[in-house]
Design a protein around this motif. Structure first.
Motif, mmCIF file in Angstrom:
data_model
loop_
_atom_site.group_PDB
_atom_site.id
_atom_site.type_symbol
_atom_site.label_atom_id
_atom_site.label_comp_id
_atom_site.label_asym_id
_atom_site.label_seq_id
_atom_site.Cartn_x
_atom_site.Cartn_y
_atom_site.Cartn_z
ATOM 1 N N GLY A 88 0.769 -1.235 0.000
ATOM 2 C CA GLY A 88 0.000 0.000 0.000
ATOM 3 C C GLY A 88 0.799 1.283 0.000
ATOM 4 N N VAL A 89 2.021 1.264 -0.567
ATOM 5 C CA VAL A 89 2.826 2.476 -0.658
ATOM 6 C C VAL A 89 3.255 2.687 -2.111
ATOM 7 N N TYR A 90 3.681 3.918 -2.408
ATOM 8 C CA TYR A 90 4.273 4.239 -3.700
ATOM 9 C C TYR A 90 5.781 4.002 -3.587
ATOM 10 N N VAL A 91 6.361 3.413 -4.627
ATOM 11 C CA VAL A 91 7.779 3.065 -4.570
ATOM 12 C C VAL A 91 8.454 3.474 -5.883
ATOM 13 N N ALA A 92 9.675 3.985 -5.762
ATOM 14 C CA ALA A 92 10.508 4.259 -6.926
ATOM 15 C C ALA A 92 11.935 3.883 -6.581
ATOM 16 N N ALA A 93 12.734 3.662 -7.612
ATOM 17 C CA ALA A 93 14.151 3.390 -7.400
ATOM 18 C C ALA A 93 14.904 3.796 -8.653
ATOM 19 N N TYR A 94 16.169 4.132 -8.473
ATOM 20 C CA TYR A 94 17.011 4.400 -9.635
ATOM 21 C C TYR A 94 18.447 4.018 -9.319
ATOM 22 N N TRP A 95 19.204 3.745 -10.380
ATOM 23 C CA TRP A 95 20.597 3.364 -10.257
ATOM 24 C C TRP A 95 21.283 3.556 -11.601
ATOM 25 N N MET A 96 22.595 3.506 -11.601
ATOM 26 C CA MET A 96 23.389 3.555 -12.820
ATOM 27 C C MET A 96 24.282 2.331 -12.872
ATOM 28 N N ASP A 97 24.520 1.832 -14.085
ATOM 29 C CA ASP A 97 25.464 0.739 -14.260
ATOM 30 C C ASP A 97 26.302 1.014 -15.499
ATOM 31 N N ASN A 98 26.998 0.004 -16.000
ATOM 32 C CA ASN A 98 27.896 0.210 -17.129
ATOM 33 C C ASN A 98 27.182 0.575 -18.419
ATOM 34 N N PHE A 99 25.865 0.389 -18.466
ATOM 35 C CA PHE A 99 25.136 0.606 -19.705
ATOM 36 C C PHE A 99 24.255 1.842 -19.707
ATOM 37 N N GLY A 100 23.986 2.415 -18.536
ATOM 38 C CA GLY A 100 23.161 3.614 -18.512
ATOM 39 C C GLY A 100 22.487 3.858 -17.180
ATOM 40 N N SER A 101 21.489 4.743 -17.206
ATOM 41 C CA SER A 101 20.712 5.087 -16.021
ATOM 42 C C SER A 101 19.387 4.342 -16.059
ATOM 43 N N HIS A 102 18.991 3.792 -14.916
ATOM 44 C CA HIS A 102 17.766 3.000 -14.825
ATOM 45 C C HIS A 102 16.833 3.615 -13.784
ATOM 46 N N GLY A 103 15.549 3.526 -14.052
ATOM 47 C CA GLY A 103 14.564 4.018 -13.100
ATOM 48 C C GLY A 103 13.316 3.169 -13.129
ATOM 49 N N VAL A 104 12.610 3.139 -12.001
ATOM 50 C CA VAL A 104 11.416 2.311 -11.891
ATOM 51 C C VAL A 104 10.459 2.969 -10.914
ATOM 52 N N SER A 105 9.154 2.864 -11.177
ATOM 53 C CA SER A 105 8.164 3.405 -10.248
ATOM 54 C C SER A 105 6.967 2.465 -10.170
#
Length: 247
Positions: free
Chosen positions: A124-141
């Motif tokens: 029952g919560v809103y969640v997001a995350a982001y990170w960088m690796d050797n290939f680019g920037s990633h994000g999720v919500s």
């Protein structure tokens, strides 16, 4: 070739146990990798075979903590070992203050944390995350209560092989407004190639894999099953006598 969800979970669990991961950790690993792969995000294709050995003997270090912020050093372990810890800590803090940020530093396979984030989003919560690796920037919500996220990647112009480790930043909140502000920076660098995967698309991928089977390379599947050999006992009269149900 095609395998079922249960077959993949069992094979991964055995392989991670064979690599020295502890009970609970190898169960988490099998669930996280299978879920990511069924969503079409290549979880099984991303890991090393045989799996990396456990770094569980080095307890993750809490570098900094306040009521709504925490920084954890994973010590080079993959997300399968400490991802659920970081996700649950973010959820616990957000339940108290309405908004929380937890960073998991120096970890491998950051994308695999998506299954952990799905579990807390369903609470029952809103969640997001982001990170960088050797290939680019990633994000999720994740929307509140959602099983599947919206996921995006901004690819680098050139592959950078300087470091295999990533820092995953998890944002957990009870307010959609806070979440929108927190992930707004993902729209930066419009000149770079941007790939989006909607929650609807990931859900459809998962259901198709559940119904028709999970596609895997036969060589990779063979390598995965070979990784379980360390947990098998030599064939003998004693081992055969001990097989099967006990008294």
């Amino acid at each position: 070739m095609k395998v079922s969800r249960n077959e993949m979970i069992t094979a991964l669990s055995r392989a991670y146990e064979g690599a020295g991961h502890h009970i609970g950790d190898y169960d988490d690993a099998s669930q996280m990798i299978t879920w990511s792969h069924m969503c079409g995000l290549g979880g099984f294709d991303d890991i090393e075979l045989p799996p990396l050995g456990s770094k569980g003997d080095a307890t993750p270090r809490l570098l900094f903590e306040t009521s709504d912020l925490a920084v954890i050093n994973a010590g080079g372990a993959d997300v399968c070992e400490h991802g659920i810890l970081a996700a649950n800590l973010a959820f616990s803090k957000a339940q108290k203050s309405g908004f929380a940020i937890v960073q998991l530093e120096k970890c491998l396979y950051p994308k695999l944390i998506l299954h952990c984030l799905s579990l807390i989003a369903q609470k029952g919560v809103y969640v997001a995350a982001y990170w960088m690796d050797n290939f680019g920037s990633h994000g999720v919500s994740f929307e509140r209560g959602a099983i599947f996220p919206n996921y995006w990647v901004t690819e680098k112009e050139q592959c950078d092989s300087q470091s295999d480790y990533s820092t995953v930043t998890i944002i957990c909140t009870t307010s959609p407004a806070f979440l929108a502000d927190a992930i707004g920076h993902q729209a930066e660098h419009p000149e770079l190639r941007h790939v989006d995967y909607s929650a609807i698309q990931l859900s459809a991928n998962y259901m198709e894999a559940l119904e028709k089977g999970i596609s895997v390379e036969q060589n990779s599947w063979g390598a995965l099953n070979m990784a379980a050999w360390p947990i098998l006992v030599p064939d003998s009269k004693q081992s055969r006598a001990g097989a099967g149900p006990g008294d």
